[in-house]
Design an enzyme around this catalytic site. Structure first.
Site, PDB file in Angstrom:
ATOM      1  N   SER A 143       0.890  -1.222   0.042  1.00 38.81           N
ATOM      2  CA  SER A 143       0.085  -0.030  -0.022  1.00 38.81           C
ATOM      3  C   SER A 143       0.851   1.352  -0.049  1.00 38.81           C
ATOM      4  O   SER A 143       1.952   1.283   0.738  1.00 38.81           O
ATOM      5  CB  SER A 143      -0.884   0.085   1.376  1.00 38.81           C
ATOM      6  N   TYR A 156      -2.385  -0.547  10.189  1.00 40.27           N
ATOM      7  CA  TYR A 156      -2.389  -1.108   8.892  1.00 40.27           C
ATOM      8  C   TYR A 156      -1.128  -0.556   8.029  1.00 40.27           C
ATOM      9  O   TYR A 156      -0.596  -1.416   7.161  1.00 40.27           O
ATOM     10  CB  TYR A 156      -3.797  -0.239   8.159  1.00 40.27           C
TER      11      TYR A 156
END
Ligand code: NAP
Length: 245
Positions: A143, A156
């Protein structure tokens, strides 16, 4: 049994489904994976010639071994592993108490440890792929949040940053038999990002490409990394250029 085989984790919807469809178009036999029962993956399964479906909850990281064994039992080989399945937690970075130990463990289990276990379980088969003529290939889906201090929550983002670093370390360790790369998307229009208005506003107004990615945009990049036999250890950011702003 001579066609190359690709396992795409988390391929029942979203980015993983787009990757599975694209690799099938490129001639791979695809092993689909998700948590849902097989009946709920039947439409996609029927659309991809030679595909199989394997259910496993990767939050139970020990299920990685059975998943790889299942794929090998069905297809007899494994040439590409796409670690796409991921879990997200969305809360303000300022809310430290929201990052409970349970949240940290889920992020690390699904986004880092499960991909690691899958690589370890698949290593032998991916090396055998190299003996058959082309290096084995691993693509991790990271990501932009793992590359920049941003993202839906700190746990995350940290789990994805760890996956990025594991990508580089594994590329060093597993070459020349196995290449290891990572695609790090920004916002992608899927169920995972549904309702995140602030992020959509940001991408629509600030990113040079003025839109979030479609799953297909990520799938095309994964396919390019699978087609190449030389590139390894790269983290390719696919955020429409937002990181430049
Ligand atoms: N969407 C974004 O904006 C974005 C941005 C950057 C990175 N990413 C990353 O891209 C990847 C795919 O995201 P997406 O947006 O396509 O997500 P999604 O639409 O929510 O799909 C997630 C997929 O992963 C599977 N999955 C989730 N948790 C699992 C678990 N514990 N065990 C096994 N399978 C599991 C789901 O299968 P079932 O539904 O069958 O359980 C589904 O196929 C993730 O790694 C995510 O972190 C997404």
């Amino acid at each position: 049994m001579s066609e190359r085989v690709a396992l795409v984790t988390g391929s029942t919807q979203g980015i993983g489904e787009a990757i599975a469809r694209r690799l099938a178009k490129d001639g791979y036999r695809v092993a689909l994976h998700g948590r849902r029962p097989a009946a709920e993956a039947a439409v996609l399964l029927e659309a991809l010639p030679g595909a199989s479906y394997h259910a496993a909850d990767l939050e139970q990281v020990e299920s990685a071994g059975a998943l790889i064994r299942d794929v090998l039992a069905r297809h007899g080989r494994l040439d590409v592993l796409v670690n796409n399945a991921g879990a997200v937690a969305r809360f303000a970075h300022t809310d430290l108490r929201a990052a409970t130990a349970a949240v940290w463990r889920r992020m690390m289990d699904v986004n880092l440890i499960a991909p690691w276990m899958l690589v370890a379980e698949a290593e032998e088969a991916l090396r055998a792929s190299a003996q058959a003529g082309r290096p084995g290939c691993i693509v991790n889906i990271g990501s932009h949040a793992g590359a920049r201090p941003k993202g839906s929550s700190i746990p995350y983002a940290v789990s994805k940053a760890a996956l990025h670093h594991a990508t580089r370390l594994l590329a060093l360790t597993l070459g020349p038999d196995i290449r290891v790369n990572c695609v790090a998307p920004g916002l992608v229009d899927t169920a995972m990002s549904a309702g995140w208005e602030a992020a959509y506003e940001l991408w629509n107004t600030r990113a040079p490409m003025r839109r979030p990615a479609k799953p297909q945009d990520v799938a095309d990049l994964v396919a390019a990394l699978c087609a190449n036999d030389y590139v390894t250890g790269e983290i390719v950011i696919a955020d429409g250029g937002l990181n430049l702003t």
